[in-house]
Design an enzyme around this catalytic site. Structure first.
Site, PDB file in Angstrom:
ATOM      1  N   SER A 289       0.810  -1.219   0.000  1.00 57.13           N
ATOM      2  CA  SER A 289       0.000   0.000   0.000  1.00 57.13           C
ATOM      3  C   SER A 289       0.841   1.266   0.000  1.00 57.13           C
ATOM      4  O   SER A 289       0.425   2.278  -0.565  1.00 57.13           O
ATOM      5  CB  SER A 289      -0.934   0.003   1.215  1.00 57.13           C
ATOM      6  OG  SER A 289      -1.822  -1.091   1.159  1.00 57.13           O
ATOM      7  N   HIS A 354       0.078   3.411   4.661  1.00 59.20           N
ATOM      8  CA  HIS A 354      -0.735   4.087   3.650  1.00 59.20           C
ATOM      9  C   HIS A 354      -0.470   5.591   3.659  1.00 59.20           C
ATOM     10  O   HIS A 354      -0.324   6.223   2.600  1.00 59.20           O
ATOM     11  CB  HIS A 354      -2.223   3.836   3.920  1.00 59.20           C
ATOM     12  CG  HIS A 354      -2.631   2.390   3.844  1.00 59.20           C
ATOM     13  ND1 HIS A 354      -2.244   1.464   4.778  1.00 59.20           N
ATOM     14  CD2 HIS A 354      -3.429   1.735   2.953  1.00 59.20           C
ATOM     15  CE1 HIS A 354      -2.774   0.285   4.476  1.00 59.20           C
ATOM     16  NE2 HIS A 354      -3.481   0.423   3.368  1.00 59.20           N
TER      17      HIS A 354
END
Length: 415
Positions: A289, A354
């Protein structure tokens, strides 16, 4: 002017051409056969041939004939760019000094990275290319239509779209994103059969025992700050990352090349693991991610910043769908982080990676994607963000070396 020919009346050359003929920065087009460097009397004789009225000007149409006659095999869109550079005033004529400036280039070649001065010359004064839009061209093959589609997906200016359309050759193909995706699938399949689990693999007590995932107890093993990207918590995690990685990453790699996409992706992955080690110190981390969010964030920010120039279809809907996918994946990661632990006291993987990827995408990634075929070393903003990123990495390394012991952090047991 001397040299065995008639005198030409004094004329003012186009400012963009004159400015860019002064140095070596103007690297225009291929090949060595097009208007080779010659003494000025030879240039003048060549110009005279296409100026029988001795007006001191030739039309852009005659200039096009001149290029064709002397062995040039330029792509039509590159020829448009050259004519735009020669005829910056859009008056349909090229003066003798413009002609001299265009051929006064030490080496005429195809440059994969155009100089800033060349770009400014084309765009100076809002100069528009005279040809029809790339979208209006007919009779294109499947591969050409794909390249045109990618150009409209990623590039905001018509001059860049045409330049890319004529330059792209599928050699090399967009191998980087495909290789990373295949590697992630292979690793997932291996752990799926080994753990006999395909959903929420992280709930298996053997999940973190491999050599790939980042774990705070193993933070001295430096490769884990990157290798964690090849592991995923389950098929739901892998599927969302794969979809965004392929739909956004492959077109970006086709346009910007593997080197630049590698820079964004790897910086996003490294920033993700380092951000976890600084802000969520007891948590492990897995998943790509960080890299995926760096690419997607950079692309979406580039679309927003060049909204009027981006001509891709349904761009508002598609941007909304990309944000929905990012939100769903981030929400899944937050939920999993606070989900009851499968094997206490080790917490579930962190979601902070993220955010590290988004930070890289909105800074360094945007600068890289905005400067299509421009030399990054000429972009001061790129160096500013690169230095900031390097400072962050150094601070995070010192944090990992000293902070855990100074703060007496109670880490989960070795997996």
């Amino acid at each position: 002017m001397s040299g065995g020919g008639r005198e030409l009346p004094p004329v003012n050359c186009s400012p963009a051409v004159a400015a860019n003929a002064e140095g070596d920065a103007i690297e225009v087009l291929e090949s060595a056969d097009i208007l080779p460097v010659a003494p000025e009397d030879q240039w003048k004789s060549l110009f005279d041939k296409y100026d029988p009225e001795s007006s001191g000007f030739i039309s852009t149409e005659r200039f096009r004939d001149l290029l064709a006659t002397h062995g040039s095999e330029l792509d039509p869109h590159k020829l448009e760019v050259l004519l735009a550079l020669a005829d910056n005033n859009a008056d349909g004529k090229i003066c003798y000094q413009d002609f001299v400036n265009l051929v006064r280039v030490k080496k005429l070649k195809m440059s994969n990275k155009r100089s800033n001065s060349f770009r400014r010359a084309i765009l100076q004064g809002g100069r528009q290319l005279k040809g029809s839009a790339l979208r209006e061209e007919v009779g294109l093959g499947l591969s050409q239509r794909l390249v045109r589609h990618v150009a409209y997906e990623t590039l905001p200016r018509e001059v860049d779209r045409k330049w890319y359309f004529d330059s792209y050759t599928y050699c090399p193909p967009p191998w980087l994103i495909l290789f990373i995706t295949v590697a992630e699938v292979v690793v997932f399949m291996y752990y799926g059969f080994q753990l006999d689990r395909w959903v929420l693999q992280v709930s298996s007590p053997s999940y973190l025992k491999g050599p790939l995932p980042y774990h705070p107890q193993l933070r001295s093993q430096a490769w884990r700050y990157l290798s964690y990207a090849f592991m995923h918590t389950g098929i739901e995690h892998l599927s969302l990352n794969m979809a965004m990685q392929l739909l956004v990453g492959v077109p970006l790699e086709m346009v910007h090349g593997a080197l630049r996409i590698t820079l964004i992706y790897v910086c996003g992955v490294l920033a993700g693991s380092l951000a976890v080690s600084v802000t969520d110190m007891t948590a492990p981390v897995v998943g790509s991610s960080g890299g995926v969010y760096a690419l997607v964030s950079a692309h979406l920010a580039n679309v927003v910043m060049n909204w009027s120039g981006m001509k891709c279809q349904f761009k508002l809907f598609r941007m909304a769908m990309a944000l929905v996918c990012m939100s769903v994946e981030f929400g899944r990661a937050v939920w999993l982080r606070f989900y009851p632990q499968a094997f206490p006291p080790c917490p579930n993987p962190s979601f902070v990676a993220h955010l590290g990827g988004v930070a890289v995408g909105l800074t360094m990634g945007v600068v890289i994607l905005q400067n299509y075929e421009q030399r990054l070393q000429e972009q001061s903003l790129f160096w500013i963000f690169f230095c900031v990123y390097t400072l962050f990495v150094l601070c995070a390394v010192f944090w990992n070396v000293f902070a855990y012991s100074l703060l007496d952090v109670r880490l989960p047991p070795h997996p």
